[in-house]
Design an enzyme around this catalytic site. Structure first.
Site, short mmCIF file in Angstrom:
data_model
loop_
_atom_site.label_atom_id
_atom_site.label_comp_id
_atom_site.label_asym_id
_atom_site.label_seq_id
_atom_site.Cartn_x
_atom_site.Cartn_y
_atom_site.Cartn_z
CB SER A 126 42.71 77.46 23.98
OG SER A 126 41.56 76.72 24.27
CE1 TYR A 153 44.89 73.51 19.76
CE2 TYR A 153 43.30 73.04 21.50
CZ TYR A 153 43.85 73.92 20.59
OH TYR A 153 43.39 75.20 20.53
CE LYS A 157 46.60 76.75 20.85
NZ LYS A 157 47.21 77.67 19.88
N1 UFG Z 1 28.96 69.47 20.12
C1 UFG Z 1 27.85 68.68 19.82
N2 UFG Z 1 27.79 68.13 18.56
C2 UFG Z 1 28.76 68.33 17.63
C3 UFG Z 1 29.88 69.14 17.96
C4 UFG Z 1 29.94 69.68 19.22
O1 UFG Z 1 26.96 68.47 20.63
O2 UFG Z 1 28.64 67.78 16.53
C5 UFG Z 1 29.03 70.09 21.46
C6 UFG Z 1 30.21 69.62 22.25
O3 UFG Z 1 29.90 68.41 22.93
C7 UFG Z 1 30.42 70.80 23.18
C8 UFG Z 1 29.97 72.01 22.34
O4 UFG Z 1 29.18 71.47 21.30
O5 UFG Z 1 29.56 70.69 24.26
C9 UFG Z 1 31.12 72.76 21.75
O6 UFG Z 1 31.97 71.85 21.08
P1 UFG Z 1 33.13 72.35 20.10
O7 UFG Z 1 33.81 71.14 19.58
O8 UFG Z 1 32.61 73.34 19.12
O9 UFG Z 1 34.08 73.17 21.07
P2 UFG Z 1 34.87 72.67 22.35
O10 UFG Z 1 34.44 73.57 23.44
O11 UFG Z 1 34.79 71.23 22.58
O12 UFG Z 1 36.34 72.92 21.83
C10 UFG Z 1 36.92 74.13 22.03
C11 UFG Z 1 37.96 74.45 20.95
C12 UFG Z 1 39.17 73.58 21.10
C13 UFG Z 1 39.62 73.52 22.52
C14 UFG Z 1 38.50 73.09 23.39
C15 UFG Z 1 38.88 72.95 24.82
O13 UFG Z 1 37.42 74.27 19.66
O14 UFG Z 1 40.20 74.12 20.31
O15 UFG Z 1 37.48 74.05 23.28
O16 UFG Z 1 37.80 72.56 25.60
F1 UFG Z 1 40.64 72.66 22.71
#
Ligand code: UFG
Length: 343
Positions: A126, A153, A157
């Site tokens: 990731s 998590y 990785k």
């Molecule tokens: N977000 C919102 N509202 C929500 C969900 C997400 O505003 O209800 C925003 C988050 O704050 C972030 C973006 O959407 O800015 C993406 O969020 P995600 O949870 O979809 O993805 P992330 O980038 O946080 O997570 C991903 C992978 C994980 C990994 C992580 C590391 O899903 O497995 O990147 O940063 F660990």
């Protein structure tokens, strides 16, 4: 055609990859304990491909049954290892579960691969390993520094990448491809398979589609005060089918003996960063579905902005993520509509 073992093959990225492998003629055996997926995914795969993959309901931590599986399928030429626990928040609550599952599975697999003469592994990693890259490392390429993980998590990785490096170092016959995914979204265009989150989704896209479908009242945008053009976080959203195809390319490369290093690492992203608000506006525009959302405070542990420099994968793997985001968001919506029986 070669047989490929796909662990976690009924999961989100796994199932799309199985479809792409089978469409290229590979024989696939899936190992999955169905802890975060549904056996009916196999029906979806069969409807798309016209063939059913072999399936074994085994936990990768179960050494004895994994050993029997390798003995039974003596023609496995490569392993794609998706099976893992993947919820960042849950990993903070239950670190030992994450360390046991994610480290134990890989250790078993590598031991069994060596015992049974299987030489190639593709590992699901990731972009989380980069943390928040410095401004001079954005977009982020494979040489950017690895930063201390923000969650158990994320740490699994990083440690898994090290386990692979060390094991390959000790055994010249073993080859690995580490794929660092950015943010996978969307579903197969047939809407026969897609993402099936358990309970309330953590990730952005499933929350968006569930809100659009009326399952959730309002989407919360976590922060609009970041140092980005519109203040919301930026990610590199990659279509899950494009991501799946990269795995086929990685397997082809390994089986043809082309890798120039024993462990090759590739960033898999589009090269383009999109903000949360851009995703929302584009979703509303292409689907025509109104979506209620509100801006709330930042989510703990979120990275401000990260997107990929995918040049190495583009040139070395001969692969590019080029599906327009409009099409990708539509595929996610079509999948959600099918799940919920919405016309
Ligand atoms: N977000 C919102 N509202 C929500 C969900 C997400 O505003 O209800 C925003 C988050 O704050 C972030 C973006 O959407 O800015 C993406 O969020 P995600 O949870 O979809 O993805 P992330 O980038 O946080 O997570 C991903 C992978 C994980 C990994 C992580 C590391 O899903 O497995 O990147 O940063 F660990």
């Amino acid at each position: 055609m070669a047989r490929i073992l796909v662990t976690g093959g009924t999961g989100y990225i796994g199932s799309h990859t199985v479809v792409c492998l089978m469409e290229q003629g590979y024989d696939v055996v899936i190992v999955d304990n169905l802890s975060n997926s549904n056996v009916e995914v196999l029906d979806g795969i069969e409807r798309i491909v016209g063939r059913r993959p072999d399936f074994e309901n085994i936990d990768c931590l179960d050494y004895t049954n994994m050993d029997r599986l390798f003995a039974r399928y003596s023609d496995i030429e490569a392993v794609i290892h998706f099976a893992a626990s993947k919820a960042v928040g849950e990993s903070v609550e239950k670190p030992l579960l994450y360390y046991r599952n994610n480290l134990g599975s890989l250790i078993n697999l590598l031991e069994l691969m060596m015992a049974h003469g299987v030489k190639n592994i593709v590992f699901s990693s990731s972009c989380t390993v980069y943390g928040q890259p410095d401004a001079n490392h954005l977009p982020v390429d494979e040489t950017a520094p690895i930063q201390k993980a923000l969650s158990p998590y994320g740490n699994t990785k990083q440690v898994n990448e090290e386990i692979i490096q060390d094991t390959c170092h000790s055994n010249a016959n073993l080859h690995a491809t580490i794929l660092r995914y950015f943010n996978p979204i969307g579903a197969h265009p047939s809407a026969e398979i897609g993402e099936l989150p358990n309970g309330i989704p953590n990730n952005l896209l499933p929350f968006v589609t569930q809100t659009a479908a009326g399952l959730r009242e309002c989407l919360r945008v976590f922060g609009d005060d970041y140092n980005t053009p519109d203040g919301s976080c930026i990610r590199d959203y990659i279509y899950v089918m494009d991501l799946a195809k990269a795995h086929v390319k990685a397997v082809e490369r390994m089986l043809s003996g082309a890798p120039t290093e024993q462990v090759e690492i590739f960033n898999l992203g589009t090269g383009r960063g999109l903000s949360v608000l851009e995703i929302l506006r584009t979703f509303i525009k292409v689907t025509g579905v109104h979506l209620k959302y509100e801006i709330v405070g930042r989510r703990e542990g979120d990275i401000e902005q990260v997107w990929a420099k995918p040049d190495k994968a583009n040139t070395v793997l001969g692969w590019k993520a080029d599906t327009p985001v409009e099409e990708v968001l539509m595929s996610a919506w079509n999948w959600e509509k099918k799940l919920r029986g919405i016309e």
